[in-house]
Write a protein that holds these residues in place. Structure first.
Motif, mmCIF file in Angstrom:
data_model
loop_
_atom_site.group_PDB
_atom_site.id
_atom_site.type_symbol
_atom_site.label_atom_id
_atom_site.label_comp_id
_atom_site.label_asym_id
_atom_site.label_seq_id
_atom_site.Cartn_x
_atom_site.Cartn_y
_atom_site.Cartn_z
ATOM 1 N N LYS A 106 77.510 121.297 -36.559
ATOM 2 C CA LYS A 106 78.829 121.522 -35.963
ATOM 3 C C LYS A 106 79.592 120.212 -35.814
ATOM 4 C CE LYS A 106 77.487 125.632 -33.322
ATOM 5 N NZ LYS A 106 77.308 126.198 -31.965
ATOM 6 N N GLN B 74 71.514 122.355 -35.420
ATOM 7 C CA GLN B 74 72.720 123.182 -35.435
ATOM 8 C C GLN B 74 73.913 122.419 -34.865
ATOM 9 O OE1 GLN B 74 71.701 126.742 -33.333
ATOM 10 N NE2 GLN B 74 70.291 127.492 -34.922
ATOM 11 N N GLU C 37 65.712 122.333 -33.444
ATOM 12 C CA GLU C 37 66.551 123.300 -34.153
ATOM 13 C C GLU C 37 67.964 123.329 -33.567
ATOM 14 O OE1 GLU C 37 64.535 126.998 -33.956
ATOM 15 O OE2 GLU C 37 62.958 126.429 -35.389
ATOM 16 N N GLN C 38 68.034 123.319 -32.217
ATOM 17 C CA GLN C 38 69.354 123.298 -31.586
ATOM 18 C C GLN C 38 70.125 122.036 -31.959
ATOM 19 O OE1 GLN C 38 68.700 123.758 -27.403
ATOM 20 N NE2 GLN C 38 68.019 125.901 -27.559
#
Length: 293
Positions: free
Chosen positions: A159, A155, A151-152
């Motif tokens: 970005k 994200q 999940e990180q």
């Protein structure tokens, strides 16, 4: 069975049996008479009725010939063959029994070893099962951590994609600025070439002015030399006069009388300078300092 007899002895015995034998040795049937069917057994050397003749076999005294054999002789031959086979087989079985007994003892020893190995294997299985449970729990924790990291990463990837888009836009803008700067650089190069041409022209003018200044310096030096000669002549004239007296008193005049100052600027002695030397910065009349861009 009379295998020790020769062919001649067997023939004599056959004739005697044919004359003397009355009944079949295997049954009470009579063998006397012309119509009675009978056969001679080459093994037991007896006449037998037709019902007890089984089959034909090779003659033990002559392998090329075949003779008839009775039931008892056939049974006896078969019995001897079967018993011999049985004895051989029994001996083989005894040997195999001894071998099996030895192998059984070795198998018993191996079985005991296997029992001990089984216990150790059970202990190892229990230990491995406990370790497997621990590893399974650790794997579950690692899976959860991996999901969180994924999940990180998602994200961060979003970005980074946004940053990449911005960088692409900035790159395009920089390329446009680069094109504009290249055009300006071309213009500056053209201007620089023009300035080089003007600079060369100004340098030529400066060289001409330096030549003129060197000529003027030479003329000034010659004029100063002439002026020095005139000053020396005046000093000699005034030194001829002595001391004079008057009614008002004695006036002592110095032999050295300074010359009358003139309105013209005094030209001092200057050393000869080489051609092209100038102590002043000579600029053309139409030149001006350029303002900084």
């Amino acid at each position: 069975m009379y295998y020790s007899l020769t062919k001649e002895q067997r023939a004599i015995r056959k004739k005697e049996k044919k004359v003397n034998q009355v009944n079949c040795p295997q049954c009470p049937a009579s063998l006397q008479g012309l119509l009675k069917s009978k056969a001679f057994c080459i093994f037991c050397l007896n006449y037998v009725c037709k019902s007890h003749i089984v089959k034909q076999r090779k003659d033990p005294l002559d392998d090329d010939k075949i003779g008839k054999i009775c039931r008892e002789c056939e049974d006896q031959i078969l019995y001897t063959k079967i018993t011999s086979k049985h004895e051989k087989k029994e001996q083989e079985l005894q040997v195999q029994y001894k071998e099996l007994q030895g192998t059984l003892e070795s198998v018993n020893g191996q079985f005991q070893d296997l029992l001990s190995q089984e216990q150790t294997i059970k202990y190892q299985i229990e230990k491995a099962q406990k370790e497997f449970e621990k590893r399974e729990q650790q794997i579950k924790l690692n899976i959860k951590e991996a999901e969180n990291r994924q999940e990180q990463c998602n994200q961060e990837s979003l970005k980074l994609s946004e940053q990449y888009r911005r960088l692409v836009e900035e790159k395009q803008r920089k390329e446009k600025e680069k094109q504009v700067l290249e055009k300006e650089q071309e213009n500056l190069q053209n201007k620089e070439q023009k300035l080089q041409i003007e600079k060369q022209q100004i340098q030529d003018q400066i060289d001409i002015m330096n030549e003129n200044i060197s000529k003027l310096n030479q003329e000034i030096a010659s004029i100063t030399n002439d002026q020095k000669g005139q000053d020396k002549g005046k000093k000699n004239i005034f030194s001829a006069y002595g001391q004079t007296t008057s009614s008002l008193g004695t006036i002592i005049m110095s032999s050295e009388i300074s010359a009358r100052p003139s309105n013209k600027k005094e030209i001092r002695d200057q050393p000869d300078r080489e051609d092209g030397f100038c102590c002043m910065k000579v600029l053309p009349s139409g030149s001006k300092k350029k303002k900084k861009a």
